[in-house]
Design a protein around this motif. Structure first.
Motif, PDB file in Angstrom:
ATOM      1  N   LEU A   4      14.125  -2.326  -3.440  1.00  0.00           N
ATOM      2  CA  LEU A   4      13.208  -3.171  -2.673  1.00  0.00           C
ATOM      3  C   LEU A   4      12.409  -2.349  -1.673  1.00  0.00           C
ATOM      4  CD1 LEU A   4      15.773  -6.046  -1.986  1.00  0.00           C
ATOM      5  CD2 LEU A   4      13.896  -6.099  -3.659  1.00  0.00           C
ATOM      6  N   ILE A   5      13.051  -1.338  -1.091  1.00  0.00           N
ATOM      7  CA  ILE A   5      12.363  -0.471  -0.134  1.00  0.00           C
ATOM      8  C   ILE A   5      11.323   0.390  -0.847  1.00  0.00           C
ATOM      9  CG2 ILE A   5      12.676   1.436   1.499  1.00  0.00           C
ATOM     10  CD1 ILE A   5      15.398   0.242   2.175  1.00  0.00           C
ATOM     11  N   ARG A   6      11.696   0.928  -1.984  1.00  0.00           N
ATOM     12  CA  ARG A   6      10.752   1.757  -2.740  1.00  0.00           C
ATOM     13  C   ARG A   6       9.545   0.936  -3.196  1.00  0.00           C
ATOM     14  NH1 ARG A   6      15.789   4.142  -4.878  1.00  0.00           N
ATOM     15  NH2 ARG A   6      15.974   6.246  -4.017  1.00  0.00           N
ATOM     16  N   GLU A   7       9.769  -0.296  -3.591  1.00  0.00           N
ATOM     17  CA  GLU A   7       8.658  -1.157  -4.008  1.00  0.00           C
ATOM     18  C   GLU A   7       7.711  -1.424  -2.842  1.00  0.00           C
ATOM     19  OE1 GLU A   7      10.627  -4.558  -5.582  1.00  0.00           O
ATOM     20  OE2 GLU A   7      10.968  -3.664  -7.567  1.00  0.00           O
ATOM     21  N   ALA A   8       8.267  -1.676  -1.660  1.00  0.00           N
ATOM     22  CA  ALA A   8       7.423  -1.893  -0.478  1.00  0.00           C
ATOM     23  C   ALA A   8       6.628  -0.640  -0.141  1.00  0.00           C
ATOM     24  CB  ALA A   8       8.294  -2.309   0.719  1.00  0.00           C
ATOM     25  N   CYS A   9       7.261   0.521  -0.254  1.00  0.00           N
ATOM     26  CA  CYS A   9       6.567   1.785   0.022  1.00  0.00           C
ATOM     27  C   CYS A   9       5.414   1.998  -0.944  1.00  0.00           C
ATOM     28  CB  CYS A   9       7.549   2.951  -0.061  1.00  0.00           C
ATOM     29  SG  CYS A   9       8.729   3.043   1.305  1.00  0.00           S
ATOM     30  N   GLU A  10       5.619   1.690  -2.210  1.00  0.00           N
ATOM     31  CA  GLU A  10       4.562   1.863  -3.202  1.00  0.00           C
ATOM     32  C   GLU A  10       3.359   0.975  -2.885  1.00  0.00           C
ATOM     33  OE1 GLU A  10       5.989   1.319  -7.149  1.00  0.00           O
ATOM     34  OE2 GLU A  10       7.314   3.056  -7.088  1.00  0.00           O
ATOM     35  N   GLN A  11       3.597  -0.259  -2.492  1.00  0.00           N
ATOM     36  CA  GLN A  11       2.491  -1.142  -2.146  1.00  0.00           C
ATOM     37  C   GLN A  11       1.732  -0.636  -0.920  1.00  0.00           C
ATOM     38  OE1 GLN A  11       3.228  -5.465  -2.327  1.00  0.00           O
ATOM     39  NE2 GLN A  11       5.192  -5.010  -3.291  1.00  0.00           N
ATOM     40  N   ILE A  12       2.481  -0.114   0.045  1.00  0.00           N
ATOM     41  CA  ILE A  12       1.840   0.427   1.248  1.00  0.00           C
ATOM     42  C   ILE A  12       0.991   1.639   0.897  1.00  0.00           C
ATOM     43  CG2 ILE A  12       2.305   1.641   3.421  1.00  0.00           C
ATOM     44  CD1 ILE A  12       4.700  -0.280   3.780  1.00  0.00           C
ATOM     45  N   ILE A  13       1.515   2.526   0.069  1.00  0.00           N
ATOM     46  CA  ILE A  13       0.746   3.703  -0.348  1.00  0.00           C
ATOM     47  C   ILE A  13      -0.546   3.277  -1.039  1.00  0.00           C
ATOM     48  CG2 ILE A  13       0.727   5.690  -1.913  1.00  0.00           C
ATOM     49  CD1 ILE A  13       3.815   5.833  -1.436  1.00  0.00           C
ATOM     50  N   ARG A  14      -0.437   2.323  -1.934  1.00  0.00           N
ATOM     51  CA  ARG A  14      -1.601   1.877  -2.699  1.00  0.00           C
ATOM     52  C   ARG A  14      -2.666   1.268  -1.791  1.00  0.00           C
ATOM     53  NH1 ARG A  14       1.156  -0.737  -5.971  1.00  0.00           N
ATOM     54  NH2 ARG A  14       1.301   0.879  -7.568  1.00  0.00           N
ATOM     55  N   ASN A  15      -2.244   0.543  -0.763  1.00  0.00           N
ATOM     56  CA  ASN A  15      -3.191  -0.190   0.081  1.00  0.00           C
ATOM     57  C   ASN A  15      -3.601   0.561   1.344  1.00  0.00           C
ATOM     58  OD1 ASN A  15      -3.272  -2.446  -1.631  1.00  0.00           O
ATOM     59  ND2 ASN A  15      -1.452  -3.343  -0.690  1.00  0.00           N
ATOM     60  N   SER A  16      -3.139   1.796   1.498  1.00  0.00           N
ATOM     61  CA  SER A  16      -3.468   2.545   2.719  1.00  0.00           C
ATOM     62  C   SER A  16      -4.383   3.742   2.455  1.00  0.00           C
ATOM     63  CB  SER A  16      -2.182   3.040   3.392  1.00  0.00           C
ATOM     64  OG  SER A  16      -1.467   3.931   2.548  1.00  0.00           O
ATOM     65  N   GLN A  17      -4.859   3.885   1.237  1.00  0.00           N
ATOM     66  CA  GLN A  17      -5.694   5.042   0.912  1.00  0.00           C
ATOM     67  C   GLN A  17      -6.993   5.068   1.721  1.00  0.00           C
ATOM     68  OE1 GLN A  17      -4.717   7.634  -1.154  1.00  0.00           O
ATOM     69  NE2 GLN A  17      -2.747   6.551  -1.102  1.00  0.00           N
ATOM     70  N   TRP A  18      -7.479   3.908   2.126  1.00  0.00           N
ATOM     71  CA  TRP A  18      -8.728   3.844   2.902  1.00  0.00           C
ATOM     72  C   TRP A  18      -8.606   4.492   4.273  1.00  0.00           C
ATOM     73  CZ3 TRP A  18      -8.205   1.425   7.582  1.00  0.00           C
ATOM     74  CH2 TRP A  18      -7.128   0.538   7.729  1.00  0.00           C
ATOM     75  N   MET A  19      -7.383   4.718   4.732  1.00  0.00           N
ATOM     76  CA  MET A  19      -7.187   5.291   6.056  1.00  0.00           C
ATOM     77  C   MET A  19      -7.531   6.780   6.085  1.00  0.00           C
ATOM     78  SD  MET A  19      -3.577   3.366   7.008  1.00  0.00           S
ATOM     79  CE  MET A  19      -3.670   3.736   8.764  1.00  0.00           C
ATOM     80  N   PHE A  20      -7.639   7.404   4.911  1.00  0.00           N
ATOM     81  CA  PHE A  20      -7.788   8.855   4.837  1.00  0.00           C
ATOM     82  C   PHE A  20      -9.204   9.267   4.456  1.00  0.00           C
ATOM     83  CE2 PHE A  20      -3.393   7.802   4.001  1.00  0.00           C
ATOM     84  CZ  PHE A  20      -2.709   8.706   4.790  1.00  0.00           C
ATOM     85  N   ARG A  21      -9.573  10.450   4.910  1.00  0.00           N
ATOM     86  CA  ARG A  21     -10.801  11.096   4.471  1.00  0.00           C
ATOM     87  C   ARG A  21     -10.529  11.807   3.146  1.00  0.00           C
ATOM     88  NH1 ARG A  21     -11.381  14.606   9.838  1.00  0.00           N
ATOM     89  NH2 ARG A  21      -9.327  15.118   8.975  1.00  0.00           N
ATOM     90  N   PRO A  22     -11.559  12.098   2.354  1.00  0.00           N
ATOM     91  CA  PRO A  22     -11.323  12.719   1.036  1.00  0.00           C
ATOM     92  C   PRO A  22     -10.502  14.002   1.104  1.00  0.00           C
ATOM     93  CG  PRO A  22     -13.580  11.961   1.190  1.00  0.00           C
ATOM     94  CD  PRO A  22     -12.983  11.784   2.570  1.00  0.00           C
ATOM     95  N   GLU A  23     -10.682  14.777   2.165  1.00  0.00           N
ATOM     96  CA  GLU A  23      -9.989  16.070   2.238  1.00  0.00           C
ATOM     97  C   GLU A  23      -8.576  15.985   2.812  1.00  0.00           C
ATOM     98  OE1 GLU A  23     -12.381  15.733   6.146  1.00  0.00           O
ATOM     99  OE2 GLU A  23     -12.575  15.124   4.040  1.00  0.00           O
ATOM    100  N   ASP A  24      -8.144  14.797   3.247  1.00  0.00           N
ATOM    101  CA  ASP A  24      -6.857  14.670   3.929  1.00  0.00           C
ATOM    102  C   ASP A  24      -5.683  14.692   2.957  1.00  0.00           C
ATOM    103  OD1 ASP A  24      -7.879  14.450   6.535  1.00  0.00           O
ATOM    104  OD2 ASP A  24      -8.267  12.308   6.276  1.00  0.00           O
ATOM    105  N   SER A  25      -4.571  15.275   3.404  1.00  0.00           N
ATOM    106  CA  SER A  25      -3.320  15.213   2.665  1.00  0.00           C
ATOM    107  C   SER A  25      -2.723  13.822   2.804  1.00  0.00           C
ATOM    108  CB  SER A  25      -2.336  16.254   3.209  1.00  0.00           C
ATOM    109  OG  SER A  25      -2.841  17.552   3.056  1.00  0.00           O
ATOM    110  N   ARG A  26      -2.245  13.299   1.712  1.00  0.00           N
ATOM    111  CA  ARG A  26      -1.570  12.002   1.727  1.00  0.00           C
ATOM    112  C   ARG A  26      -0.809  11.829   0.426  1.00  0.00           C
ATOM    113  NH1 ARG A  26      -7.236  11.804   0.168  1.00  0.00           N
ATOM    114  NH2 ARG A  26      -7.648   9.973  -1.099  1.00  0.00           N
ATOM    115  N   ILE A  27      -0.042  10.770   0.316  1.00  0.00           N
ATOM    116  CA  ILE A  27       0.689  10.469  -0.913  1.00  0.00           C
ATOM    117  C   ILE A  27      -0.249   9.732  -1.860  1.00  0.00           C
ATOM    118  CG2 ILE A  27       2.731   9.403  -1.920  1.00  0.00           C
ATOM    119  CD1 ILE A  27       3.892   9.264   0.929  1.00  0.00           C
TER     120      ILE A  27
END
Length: 268
Positions: free
Chosen positions: A226-249
């Motif tokens: 359940l925790i991993r599923e929540a993390c995956e949704q957060i990763i998918r919906n948080s990409q807008w927070m980053f600039r193209p050159e930024d490190s992220r998951i």
């Protein structure tokens, strides 16, 4: 005919979730923490749920001002997640019941994990996340607009996103440890259920104050799923927070851009 021996093992087909503070009623099938590490992990999940909900619908935001306001609201839950992860790591590193659970190599790895998290996600008075949460997100201090903006500007969207993704990286590393205990209430009176070692959900019987009597065992889905599923949704919906050159998951099943890089390499 050979006589069958041993204890039958059943498949747990109940769809279980964590006990939810927002639910009208906590179901008897819900997972509850049965030890301190699990209690801290449940706190992490509660914060993840809040963050996941706050990120839903972010794709329809149309201006930088709207994105910034979403970040401002999100920081309170992010700070709660950071505190819960720090408390979990501290307990794994120095908790009384943990001293006999890990060998020296594992203890060194947990200490390293704690040090890295504290370095990347500082929570002391110098922390931008803490300052925004204390003065702007949880409530608004008596500040003039330009004063408030100067506090908010200390953490840009991509910096808040980096903190969020570091929390997810740390959580997934912690989830590899088999130290979390869980219990559920869907058993007859006089019995109790405990998952101390995954995936075994064991039912025990209490009788006249005697030590527990083994009563049955089921193979159950891991609460960690359940925790991993929540993390995956957060990763998918948080990409807008980053600039193209930024490190992220970036999730493997998602099409990554050429400039997307894993967060393990910290550039900020």
């Amino acid at each position: 005919m050979n006589e069958s021996k041993g204890i039958p093992v059943y498949l747990d087909q109940t769809k279980r979730k964590f006990a939810d503070l927002a639910a009208k009623k906590i179901d008897v099938t819900d997972w509850h923490p049965s030890n301190t590490p699990a209690q801290n992990l449940w706190r992490c999940f509660e914060a993840l749920q809040d963050i996941k909900n706050l990120l839903q619908g972010s794709s329809i935001l149309s201006s930088e001002d709207e994105y910034r306001r979403r970040v401002k609201i999100l920081i309170t839950s992010l700070y709660s997640l950071c505190l819960a992860i720090r408390d979990l790591l501290n307990y794994l590193n120095s908790g009384t019941e943990m001293k006999s659970r890990f060998n020296e190599k594992e203890k060194a790895e947990i200490n390293k994990l704690l040090s890295e998290f504290s370095r990347v996600v500082p929570l002391d008075k110098t922390s931008a996340i803490r300052g925004i949460r204390d003065q702007l997100s949880a409530h608004i201090d008596k500040l003039m607009p330009y004063e408030a903006q100067s506090i908010f500007d200390k953490a840009q969207n991509h910096e808040v996103g980096a903190c969020l993704h570091q929390c997810i990286i740390t959580l997934n590393q912690v989830l590899t440890l088999d130290v979390f205990g869980w219990t559920t209430d869907d058993c007859p009176e006089g019995y109790f259920r405990l998952m101390a070692i995954e995936p075994w959900l064991v039912t025990w019987k209490l009788e006249n104050g005697e030590p527990p009597i083994f009563a049955g065992v089921h193979i159950a889905d891991s609460p960690k799923k359940l925790i991993r599923e929540a993390c995956e949704q957060i990763i998918r919906n948080s990409q807008w927070m980053f600039r193209p050159e930024d490190s992220r998951i970036v999730l493997l099943q998602e099409k990554a851009t050429e400039t997307s890089k894993p967060l393990q390499q910290h550039n900020h």
